[in-house]
Every structure is written in C-alpha cells, then in structure tokens.
Design an enzyme around this catalytic site. Structure first.
Site, short mmCIF file in Angstrom:
data_model
loop_
_atom_site.label_atom_id
_atom_site.label_comp_id
_atom_site.label_asym_id
_atom_site.label_seq_id
_atom_site.Cartn_x
_atom_site.Cartn_y
_atom_site.Cartn_z
N SER A 162 1.05 -1.14 -0.07
CA SER A 162 0.21 0.10 0.13
C SER A 162 1.01 1.21 0.18
O SER A 162 1.84 1.14 0.36
CB SER A 162 -0.86 -0.07 1.33
OG SER A 162 -1.08 1.25 1.65
N LYS A 163 0.21 2.33 -0.54
CA LYS A 163 0.94 3.51 -0.19
C LYS A 163 0.74 4.31 0.93
O LYS A 163 1.31 5.20 1.39
CB LYS A 163 0.45 4.41 -1.51
CG LYS A 163 0.67 4.17 -2.66
CD LYS A 163 1.39 5.36 -3.60
CE LYS A 163 1.74 4.82 -5.01
NZ LYS A 163 2.18 5.99 -5.97
N ARG A 164 -0.31 3.83 1.46
CA ARG A 164 -0.38 4.35 2.91
C ARG A 164 0.11 3.29 4.22
O ARG A 164 0.50 2.13 3.67
CB ARG A 164 -2.08 4.23 3.18
CG ARG A 164 -2.53 5.84 2.87
CD ARG A 164 -3.96 5.91 2.77
NE ARG A 164 -4.24 5.15 1.30
CZ ARG A 164 -5.12 4.25 1.24
NH1 ARG A 164 -5.88 3.77 2.12
NH2 ARG A 164 -5.26 3.74 -0.26
#
Ligand code: GLU
Length: 491
Positions: free
Chosen positions: A255-257
């Site tokens: 994920s980018k988060r």
C-alpha cells in the site's frame, strides 16, 4: 549498428516517493547501465490537480541516495530537454493539432455538466461509462457556434470504431484489445495541458526512448498509446510492465498508506522513511533489485557491478513479488557488518546527530566494534549508546543485583572506584583490574558487573561493559560510580 538504449523513469510528482516507484527506477537504471545506454529522468507534472512540488526534491534526493544517477533530466540537462512536462506544453499542442488535422483527433466542446449527466444515465442503465462521441462528427456550423460561445474545447482521440489493437509487451506477451471497448480519450485538456497519454507518447518519442518499464497497472493504457503511435506514424518503444509488489503477507498490493503489521508496528513505504530509519542505500538497492528479479534461486547478496552485468528485463518475473521486511532487515544488518569501521562510524555519527545526540567521530569509531553485530539499522545506534554522550538517570534500586543487598552494592562501587583510579583503561587491563575485586568481595561476576553496568550506563543490558568503560574513559566512569554511590546511600 544497434540503436543506443535509452530508458526513462517518468514519475508524477504527487507525493512522497514510494518504494514501488524506486523499484521501477532501479530496473530502468540497471537496464540502461547493462546496455551502456542512457537513464533519463522526466517529471510528468501535467496533472495539476494532483501536482505537489514538494515531491520533486524528495524524489531527486531518494534517487541520488540509492545511487540511481540520471544521465539526462532535472539539474543535469541533456539535449532532449526540457525534462519537466509542464515546460513542454508547446510540443503537446503541436501534436494534438497534427492529429486533428490528420483526422485522428477532434475537438470536443461538451461541458462538464453534460458529461456528468451522461455518466449518470449510463450508470442508471447499467452501461459501462464512456464518452458518447457527441462531438466526433460536428458540422462546420456547430463548431462555429461553440467557438462563438467562447467554449474552450478539449481534444479527443478518434478511436477506430471497430477492429482490434494489438499490444506487444516484453513480459506480458501479445494482448489484443477490442477497439469497441475503448473510449475516445482526451489528449489535450481545455487548460492546454496534455493528459498523461498524450504527454507520455509524445515525450517518449521525442526523447528517443527505446525501452519503457512501468507498473502493470498501466497495461490497460497500452492500447491507447499504441493507437497514438499509429496515428502519429511513430515506432513503438519496447515496453515491460512490471509485476505488482505485494505486501509481506502476499495477499494485497504494497500500500501507499501506512499499514500496521501483526505486531502493531508500522510498515515503511516511502523511500525517505527507509533512509531515516537507518537502512543503508546499498542494502536497499540489493533488496529492491531482487523484488521481481533474481540471478538464480540462491544468490541473495550481489554487488552493484554484478547486478549491472547480469540484469535483464527479459528475466523479470511475470508474477507478483512480496516485499519482505524481514529479508530487508537481515540484509541491512549484513551490509552494516560488511562496512569498514571508519565508514560505519561516520554513518553512525550522522545518525546520532540527526537524532539530536551530540557525538564525535573518534568516540563513534571506538564504539564500532562493540555495536556492529547488534545493529539491524543505523537508527538502532541511538538507543544502544546514547548514555555514552548524555547524562543518565535510573532508580537507585536498579544498582542492587540479585542476591545482594545495599551494603554489598556500596562495597562494589567503592572497590571499583578505588581500583579504577590507577588501572590501565583498555579492555584487557580493566578485566585484569576488576576480576580479582569480584573474588575479593566473594561475589559472582554477574552481581559485580551487573551493578557496575547500571552505574556506568543506567541500564541492565548494554554492549560489552569493559569495552564501553574503555571508550568512556576514566573520568566519566569514576564520576558515574561516584554518583551511583551517593544515589544509593541516599536511598
Ligand atoms: N507518470 C506515470 C506515473 O506517475 C508514469 C507511467 C509511465 O512510466 O509511463 O507513474
């Protein structure tokens, strides 16, 4: 003669630079170096709604940190510049106009309201959303009317209404797309900025790019690009759509988060976070190069030069690879152990300074043999030895070891204070001075040195005590023993 290999990395500056992007850049760089070609950096900053200027220095720093220096691009220049798309708008306008003139594209005057209403209707009728080509066959008169109203049109590609578009990808092979499924995509927006599709095709052509790698999420854009290349009469570069990077569980996309792992710690995802957390760029490089590529089924550690020698895009794995933080930690620790003492001392000193602990190089160098086996990341150094450089505090009771009492503990501190006043201070000398004291007091080494460790470091666990005492020196050690004594007496 073969054409020079020219590989580009073309990020959009929207946020912090993600490790997935770094893997793509690394493969680009390796492929260019392997072929004695050029690695080009182009900033795709035409989506003004997602544009974030702070992303650019973050990106440039991260690439440089990883040693992925570019031959052409921002701050370096090159004869195919400018390398920021927002400085190249005239090119996109020129080619959009050329496509209109050749009948491959058309002006579309539809308002945002009309397009929204159209999408709502399509959704209600359970049709797939798409532009209905309302402006594709406008009469001269209709065009004049729209122009007279001052409407700024967009330019759309006139996608063939039937037939198939064939995509050839180095990793995915041949894929056929039914043209009836393709939308008349926007090429040039009404603000004069190109969409990604027009910008990328024009620039890859003008910059004479021979090889493109990007994440496989871009594969569905490929037929649009193929149609554009055909309409412009240009030759397609080779493309390789790289497999997705999965999270450590292998289930979802990395994920980018931030994601919490099972033990509650947070996974790092941006390159600057890995840097700040004390990963070495050489470990990160080695690790990332093996997310989706490998030399064979056993080699884990490779020098940069060996990667350059062996890397090939053709051998990139077709299936998604999981990002193993455990493997990265293990690799990082091994790289730390392989560094020369001076190199490691310098990096550790910088890490401690960044954490707000004032250190000096000579002390760090002396500490290196005591700590290098204990470091998984550079960042671990701060909690490991901060007491060397800072005042310590601890409860007096911590000095009293198992099966000893206050009086015995005071005796330990007194014996050490006396013995250390005249002792030599290298590790062996300290050992020779203190061992007999343990016996003289009729104690166990664990009890004597346990007490001394707390007095000198404020902790019950630390790197080897004699080594630390030697580095810290007689004055500091005697002072700390004195403080410990007073603290205990007063308790
Ligand atoms: N600008 C695109 C991005 O942000 C690059 C896609 C490509 O490499 O063509 O990822």
């Amino acid at each position: 003669m073969n054409k020079e290999v020219r590989v580009r990395f073309a990020p959009s500056p929207t946020g912090y630079f993600h490790v997935g992007g770094a893997r793509t850049a690394l493969f680009d760089w390796l492929y260019a170096r392997h072929n004695n070609g050029k690695f080009i950096l182009r900033i795709e900053d035409t989506d003004r709604t997602r544009y974030n200027p702070a992303a650019i220095p973050d990106l440039l720093d991260a690439l440089r940190w990883l040693g992925l220096f570019w031959d052409e691009g921002p701050e370096v220049g090159g004869k195919y510049g400018p390398y920021y798309q927002s400085d190249r708008l005239h090119f996109y306008r020129q080619y959009a106009q050329q496509l209109v003139d050749s009948g491959h594209a058309y002006r579309c005057y539809c308002s945002a309201e009309r397009l929204t209403a159209l999408r709502d209707e399509q959704r209600a009728a359970k049709l797939s959303p798409g532009y209905d080509r309302h402006c594709r066959c406008l009469t001269q008169k209709q065009v004049q009317d729209y122009e007279a109203q001052g409407i700024q049109p967009v330019i759309r590609l006139a996608v063939p209404l039937e037939g198939i578009t064939v995509v050839e990808d180095l990793l995915r092979g041949r894929i056929e797309f039914d043209n009836r499924q393709l939308d008349d995509l926007v090429l040039l927006k009404s603000d004069g900025f190109p969409t990604y599709h027009l910008g990328v095709v024009v620039d890859d052509h003008l910059m004479e790019i021979t090889h493109i790698t990007r994440g496989e999420e871009w594969l569905s854009s490929m037929p649009k690009h193929v149609l554009l290349y055909q309409a412009l009469g240009w030759e397609m570069p080779v493309t390789a759509h790289l497999p997705t990077i999965l999270d450590p569980s292998g289930h979802g996309k990395l994920s980018k988060r931030k994601k919490q792992s099972a033990d509650g710690s947070e996974h790092l995802t941006y390159v600057h976070e890995f840097r700040e957390a004390g990963y070495l760029p050489e470990a990160m490089f080695n690790f990332l190069a093996m997310v989706g590529w490998s030399l064979d089924d056993k080699t884990e550690f490779m020098e940069r030069e060996d990667f350059i020698r062996h890397f090939s895009l053709e051998e990139v794995s077709r299936s998604a690879a999981a990002f193993s933080y455990d493997k990265l930690d293990h690799m990082n620790a091994a790289y730390i152990r392989s560094l020369g003492y001076n190199d490691l001392a310098g990096r550790l000193q910088r890490t401690m300074l960044a954490a707000g602990v004032k250190t000096d190089f000579a002390t760090m160098l002396a500490l290196v043999p005591l700590v290098r086996e204990r470091l998984e990341t550079l960042e671990d150094i701060t909690s490991l030895v901060d007491f060397v450089f800072q005042e310590i505090d601890y409860p007096a009771a911590l000095l009293i070891q198992d099966k000893t009492d206050k009086l015995q503990t005071l005796a330990i501190l007194e014996s050490a204070a006396v013995a250390l006043r005249t002792s030599g201070f290298d590790e062996t000398e300290l050992e020779q001075t203190l061992r007999p004291e343990v016996e003289r007091l009729g104690l166990k080494a664990r009890q004597y040195f346990g007490c001394l460790r707390v007095a000198c470091t404020g902790r019950t666990v630390s790197p080897p005590l004699m080594g630390l005492m030697s580095v810290m020196g007689r004055d500091t050690i005697l002072k700390r023993i004195q403080v410990a004594h007073s603290k205990l007496e007063a308790s």
